[in-house]
Design a protein around this motif. Structure first.
Motif, short mmCIF file in Angstrom:
data_model
loop_
_atom_site.label_atom_id
_atom_site.label_comp_id
_atom_site.label_asym_id
_atom_site.label_seq_id
_atom_site.Cartn_x
_atom_site.Cartn_y
_atom_site.Cartn_z
N LEU A 78 8.28 68.51 -19.13
CA LEU A 78 8.12 68.12 -20.50
C LEU A 78 8.54 68.71 -21.04
O LEU A 78 9.10 68.10 -22.32
CB LEU A 78 6.59 67.62 -20.39
CG LEU A 78 6.22 66.52 -19.45
CD1 LEU A 78 4.58 66.14 -19.53
CD2 LEU A 78 6.65 65.03 -20.80
N HIS A 79 8.25 70.33 -21.53
CA HIS A 79 9.06 70.94 -22.27
C HIS A 79 10.53 71.12 -21.95
O HIS A 79 10.95 70.84 -23.25
CB HIS A 79 8.61 72.68 -21.83
CG HIS A 79 7.36 72.63 -22.31
ND1 HIS A 79 6.52 72.44 -24.11
CD2 HIS A 79 6.37 74.09 -21.72
CE1 HIS A 79 5.27 72.93 -24.14
NE2 HIS A 79 5.43 73.71 -22.68
N LEU A 80 11.06 71.00 -21.50
CA LEU A 80 12.03 70.56 -20.79
C LEU A 80 12.62 69.05 -21.44
O LEU A 80 13.53 69.27 -22.60
CB LEU A 80 13.01 70.58 -19.21
CG LEU A 80 12.93 72.33 -18.37
CD1 LEU A 80 13.79 71.49 -16.88
CD2 LEU A 80 13.61 73.05 -19.08
N LEU A 81 12.67 68.14 -21.33
CA LEU A 81 12.39 66.97 -21.62
C LEU A 81 12.13 66.30 -23.07
O LEU A 81 13.54 66.50 -23.42
CB LEU A 81 11.38 65.98 -21.71
CG LEU A 81 11.69 64.37 -20.92
CD1 LEU A 81 13.20 63.95 -20.83
CD2 LEU A 81 10.49 63.61 -21.26
N PHE A 82 11.62 67.41 -24.12
CA PHE A 82 11.16 67.47 -25.65
C PHE A 82 12.22 69.06 -26.21
O PHE A 82 12.04 68.90 -27.64
CB PHE A 82 9.97 68.13 -25.54
CG PHE A 82 9.54 66.41 -25.35
CD1 PHE A 82 9.13 65.29 -26.76
CD2 PHE A 82 8.70 66.61 -24.22
CE1 PHE A 82 8.21 64.36 -26.45
CE2 PHE A 82 7.48 65.43 -24.72
CZ PHE A 82 7.62 64.10 -25.81
N ARG A 83 12.51 70.00 -25.01
CA ARG A 83 14.29 70.53 -25.15
C ARG A 83 13.48 71.77 -26.20
O ARG A 83 13.90 71.71 -27.38
CB ARG A 83 14.97 69.37 -26.34
CG ARG A 83 15.89 68.52 -25.64
CD ARG A 83 16.72 68.34 -26.66
NE ARG A 83 17.92 68.98 -26.90
CZ ARG A 83 18.54 69.19 -25.94
NH1 ARG A 83 19.19 68.73 -24.63
NH2 ARG A 83 19.92 70.49 -26.52
N HIS A 84 11.78 71.78 -25.98
CA HIS A 84 11.61 72.57 -26.42
C HIS A 84 11.65 74.62 -26.64
O HIS A 84 11.77 75.27 -27.34
CB HIS A 84 10.05 72.88 -26.10
CG HIS A 84 9.14 71.96 -26.61
ND1 HIS A 84 7.75 71.32 -25.67
CD2 HIS A 84 9.04 71.06 -27.74
CE1 HIS A 84 7.15 70.20 -27.04
NE2 HIS A 84 8.00 69.75 -27.26
#
Length: 204
Positions: A78-84
Motif C-alpha cells: 500500500l505504501h507503494l500504491l500511494f507512492r509514499h
C-alpha cells in the motif's frame, strides 16, 4: 534463518496473490530481500528499483502468525500504491510524523483475514484526536503536527505520540524513503507506475 525467511516471504506473497491478486502481483514484481540491517520491514529504492526488504528475526519471530506476515507485506504494498516513497520533503517535514501519517493512511485498508501487529499505528492509536477516515497523508500529518505542538486537548493521543517517539521502531521502517538521487527516484517512479499498471492488468 535467511533461506527460511525468503521462503516464508514468498509464501506470504502467494497468500496475498490468492486473496488479493492486485497486491500479490505488485509485490511479486519488485525486488525482495532479507536483510538484518532493516529493523523490521520496508519498501525502499534498491538502486533505481523498488525493493521490499524484511528483517528475518522480525518476520519469523516477532510476527508469529501467517496472517500478520501477510498484513505487514500488504502494508508495504500500500505504501507503494500511494507512492509514499516519493512523498514529503524530509528537510521540511518531521520524519516521525510523516511516517505515522503514512501508516494511518495505509492501515485503514488492511482487514480480515489479515491481522496487523498489536503495535500497528491506526486511527484508534490516537483516540481523543478524532481522526477521520479516508484522508490524505498531508491531512493526517497536519493533525499530528498540531498534536505535537499542543496536546493538551487530546492527552491520550499526546501520550501515545510520546510513547511511539521513544520506541526504537515499529513494524514498518521508512528510514530509507527519500534516500535515492533525483535520477534514481525518477527512474524508480516510472518503473513503479509500470508495475502498478502491470499488476492491475494481471489481476483483471
Amino acid at each position: 534463518m535467511s533461506q527460511a525467511c525468503h521462503d516464508e516471504l514468498a509464501r506470504s506473497v502467494i497468500q496475498l496473490l490468492l486473496r488479493e491478486p492486485f497486491f500479490g502481483h505488485l509485490l511479486g514484481s519488485v525486488v525482495r530481500a532479507v536483510d538484518d540491517g532493516t529493523p523490521t520491514a520496508s519498501v525502499s529504492l534498491h538502486g533505481a528499483r523498488v525493493a521490499l526488504t524484511v528483517n528475518p528475526d522480525f518476520f519469523m519471530k516477532r510476527l508469529r502468525k501467517g496472517a500478520e506476515r501477510v498484513a505487514v507485506i500488504k502494508h508495504e504494498a500500500l505504501h507503494l500504491l500511494f507512492r509514499h516513497l516519493f512523498r514529503g520533503d524530509r528537510t521540511r517535514h518531521d520524519p516521525l510524523l510523516l511516517n505515522l501519517a503514512a501508516d494511518l493512511v495505509v492501515n485503514q485498508f488492511i482487514a480480515s483475514p489479515w491481522k496487523l501487529p498489536d503495535d500497528a499505528v491506526t486511527l484508534a492509536t490516537f483516540p481523543d484526536l478524532k481522526l477521520e477516515k479516508d484522508k490524505s497523508l498531508g491531512w493526517y500529518y497536519e493533525r499530528l503536527a498540531a498534536l505535537r505542538r499542543d496536546g493538551s486537548n487530546a492527552p491520550k493521543s499526546a501520550e501515545a505520540l510520546q510513547r511511539i517517539a521513544s520506541a526504537p521502531c515499529w513494524h514498518s521502517d521508512h528510514g530509507r524513503w527519500g534516500s535515492g538521487t533525483d535520477a534514481e527516484e525518477a527512474v524508480a517512479s516510472a518503473d513503479l507506475d509500470r508495475l502498478v499498471v502491470q499488476a492491475r492488468d494481471r489481476a483483471g
